[in-house]
Design a protein around this motif. Structure first.
Motif, mmCIF file in Angstrom:
data_model
loop_
_atom_site.group_PDB
_atom_site.id
_atom_site.type_symbol
_atom_site.label_atom_id
_atom_site.label_comp_id
_atom_site.label_asym_id
_atom_site.label_seq_id
_atom_site.Cartn_x
_atom_site.Cartn_y
_atom_site.Cartn_z
ATOM 1 N N MET A 1 21.864 46.774 36.363
ATOM 2 C CA MET A 1 22.134 47.493 37.594
ATOM 3 C C MET A 1 23.019 48.695 37.259
ATOM 4 O O MET A 1 23.922 48.607 36.446
ATOM 5 N N ASN A 2 22.740 49.785 37.903
ATOM 6 C CA ASN A 2 23.517 51.001 37.702
ATOM 7 C C ASN A 2 24.970 50.752 38.096
ATOM 8 O O ASN A 2 25.253 50.125 39.105
ATOM 9 N N ASN A 3 25.884 51.256 37.291
ATOM 10 C CA ASN A 3 27.310 51.049 37.527
ATOM 11 C C ASN A 3 27.767 51.615 38.873
ATOM 12 O O ASN A 3 28.734 51.152 39.444
ATOM 13 N N THR A 4 27.051 52.614 39.401
ATOM 14 C CA THR A 4 27.410 53.220 40.670
ATOM 15 C C THR A 4 27.402 52.189 41.796
ATOM 16 O O THR A 4 28.247 52.228 42.682
ATOM 17 N N PHE A 5 26.494 51.248 41.748
ATOM 18 C CA PHE A 5 26.380 50.233 42.792
ATOM 19 C C PHE A 5 27.425 49.125 42.636
ATOM 20 O O PHE A 5 27.529 48.254 43.474
ATOM 21 N N ASN A 6 28.157 49.170 41.570
ATOM 22 C CA ASN A 6 29.155 48.154 41.269
ATOM 23 C C ASN A 6 30.506 48.460 41.921
ATOM 24 O O ASN A 6 31.324 47.579 42.079
ATOM 25 N N TYR A 7 30.732 49.702 42.309
ATOM 26 C CA TYR A 7 32.074 50.116 42.724
ATOM 27 C C TYR A 7 32.539 49.505 44.043
ATOM 28 O O TYR A 7 33.673 49.071 44.135
ATOM 29 N N LEU A 8 31.697 49.470 45.052
ATOM 30 C CA LEU A 8 32.124 48.912 46.334
ATOM 31 C C LEU A 8 32.389 47.405 46.248
ATOM 32 O O LEU A 8 33.446 46.953 46.675
ATOM 33 N N PRO A 9 31.475 46.610 45.682
ATOM 34 C CA PRO A 9 31.787 45.176 45.546
ATOM 35 C C PRO A 9 33.041 44.937 44.698
ATOM 36 O O PRO A 9 33.828 44.033 44.985
ATOM 37 N N GLN A 10 33.236 45.759 43.693
ATOM 38 C CA GLN A 10 34.421 45.639 42.848
ATOM 39 C C GLN A 10 35.694 45.902 43.651
ATOM 40 O O GLN A 10 36.670 45.163 43.539
ATOM 41 N N LEU A 11 35.669 46.927 44.486
ATOM 42 C CA LEU A 11 36.810 47.232 45.351
ATOM 43 C C LEU A 11 37.050 46.088 46.339
ATOM 44 O O LEU A 11 38.188 45.656 46.543
ATOM 45 N N LEU A 12 35.980 45.574 46.927
ATOM 46 C CA LEU A 12 36.118 44.456 47.866
ATOM 47 C C LEU A 12 36.672 43.221 47.172
ATOM 48 O O LEU A 12 37.478 42.489 47.759
ATOM 49 N N LEU A 13 36.278 42.975 45.936
ATOM 50 C CA LEU A 13 36.807 41.847 45.184
ATOM 51 C C LEU A 13 38.295 42.032 44.917
ATOM 52 O O LEU A 13 39.077 41.093 45.084
ATOM 53 N N ARG A 14 38.695 43.236 44.540
ATOM 54 C CA ARG A 14 40.126 43.512 44.342
ATOM 55 C C ARG A 14 40.909 43.243 45.612
ATOM 56 O O ARG A 14 41.971 42.607 45.585
ATOM 57 N N LEU A 15 40.391 43.701 46.743
ATOM 58 C CA LEU A 15 41.087 43.509 48.014
ATOM 59 C C LEU A 15 41.099 42.042 48.441
ATOM 60 O O LEU A 15 42.119 41.538 48.916
ATOM 61 N N ALA A 16 39.985 41.349 48.258
ATOM 62 C CA ALA A 16 39.918 39.932 48.650
ATOM 63 C C ALA A 16 40.906 39.085 47.840
ATOM 64 O O ALA A 16 41.627 38.257 48.402
ATOM 65 N N LEU A 17 40.950 39.295 46.537
ATOM 66 C CA LEU A 17 41.908 38.562 45.708
ATOM 67 C C LEU A 17 43.336 38.879 46.132
ATOM 68 O O LEU A 17 44.173 37.986 46.261
ATOM 69 N N SER A 18 43.597 40.148 46.373
ATOM 70 C CA SER A 18 44.958 40.580 46.733
ATOM 71 C C SER A 18 45.399 40.023 48.068
ATOM 72 O O SER A 18 46.504 39.478 48.194
ATOM 73 N N ILE A 19 44.556 40.137 49.065
ATOM 74 C CA ILE A 19 44.910 39.664 50.401
ATOM 75 C C ILE A 19 45.106 38.151 50.405
ATOM 76 O O ILE A 19 46.033 37.627 51.033
ATOM 77 N N THR A 20 44.256 37.446 49.680
ATOM 78 C CA THR A 20 44.381 35.991 49.592
ATOM 79 C C THR A 20 45.721 35.594 48.991
ATOM 80 O O THR A 20 46.415 34.709 49.509
ATOM 81 N N MET A 21 46.095 36.240 47.898
ATOM 82 C CA MET A 21 47.359 35.893 47.242
ATOM 83 C C MET A 21 48.558 36.303 48.098
ATOM 84 O O MET A 21 49.529 35.555 48.208
ATOM 85 N N LEU A 22 48.503 37.474 48.701
ATOM 86 C CA LEU A 22 49.616 37.914 49.551
ATOM 87 C C LEU A 22 49.743 37.042 50.797
ATOM 88 O O LEU A 22 50.848 36.822 51.293
ATOM 89 N N SER A 23 48.624 36.518 51.284
ATOM 90 C CA SER A 23 48.669 35.598 52.423
ATOM 91 C C SER A 23 49.416 34.321 52.055
ATOM 92 O O SER A 23 50.198 33.796 52.861
ATOM 93 N N ALA A 24 49.190 33.830 50.839
ATOM 94 C CA ALA A 24 49.907 32.632 50.387
ATOM 95 C C ALA A 24 51.406 32.899 50.298
ATOM 96 O O ALA A 24 52.223 32.046 50.658
ATOM 97 N N VAL A 25 51.776 34.093 49.850
ATOM 98 C CA VAL A 25 53.200 34.457 49.789
ATOM 99 C C VAL A 25 53.774 34.535 51.205
ATOM 100 O O VAL A 25 54.870 34.037 51.470
ATOM 101 N N ALA A 26 53.020 35.146 52.115
ATOM 102 C CA ALA A 26 53.479 35.250 53.504
ATOM 103 C C ALA A 26 53.700 33.866 54.105
ATOM 104 O O ALA A 26 54.658 33.654 54.857
ATOM 105 N N ASP A 27 52.833 32.918 53.757
ATOM 106 C CA ASP A 27 52.961 31.553 54.262
ATOM 107 C C ASP A 27 54.277 30.932 53.835
ATOM 108 O O ASP A 27 54.999 30.356 54.659
#
Length: 143
Positions: A1-27
């Motif tokens: 798959m062309n790397n161009t199509f990889n950028y949005l899912p990659q960004l969403l993965l970065r955000l999902a991991l980050s929000i999940t971990m920060l939510s645990a800290v907030a808890d």
């Protein structure tokens, strides 16, 4: 798959991991109110000691602080895309340690229920990406 199509899912993965971990800290600081696992720092420390019961007690107390520090540092690095590969590796190993500790202390069902294995694997997949388009890393590379 062309790397161009990889950028949005990659960004969403970065955000999902980050929000999940920060939510645990907030808890653990009581920000989630009644919809929480710990609700306060004392309960989180008790839980951490339970997960690290196979280690000396002083290490268990330190682990709560170390985990919290890393669960703030790595997500912020991922959100901004700063040293993304290292942040993703750190996240992957941190979550792997959580999953293994949970498995030893609570049984294999606990890390499965909280998707800790998935988070760890996702972080490792993020770490092997060739570049991170929407990131400080890319801005630094261009200059």
């Amino acid at each position: 798959m062309n790397n161009t199509f990889n950028y949005l899912p990659q960004l969403l993965l970065r955000l999902a991991l980050s929000i999940t971990m920060l939510s645990a800290v907030a808890d653990r600081f009581g920000f989630w109110g009644e919809n929480s696992a710990w609700g306060n720092w004392e309960n989180f420390e008790k839980y951490t000691r339970q997960l690290t019961s196979f280690l000396p007690e002083s290490v268990g107390g330190f682990s709560a602080y170390a985990a919290t520090f890393l669960e703030i540092l790595f997500p912020l690095m991922l959100i901004f895309g700063f040293k993304t590969k290292w942040a993703a590796l750190g996240t992957g190993f941190l979550l792997l340690i959580f999953a293994l500790s949970m498995s030893v202390a609570l049984g294999v069902k606990a890390p499965l229920d909280y998707s800790v294995w998935i988070g760890s694997a996702a972080a490792f997949i993020l770490a092997v990406q060739s570049d991170y388009k929407y990131s400080v890393d890319t801005l630094i590379k261009k200059s």
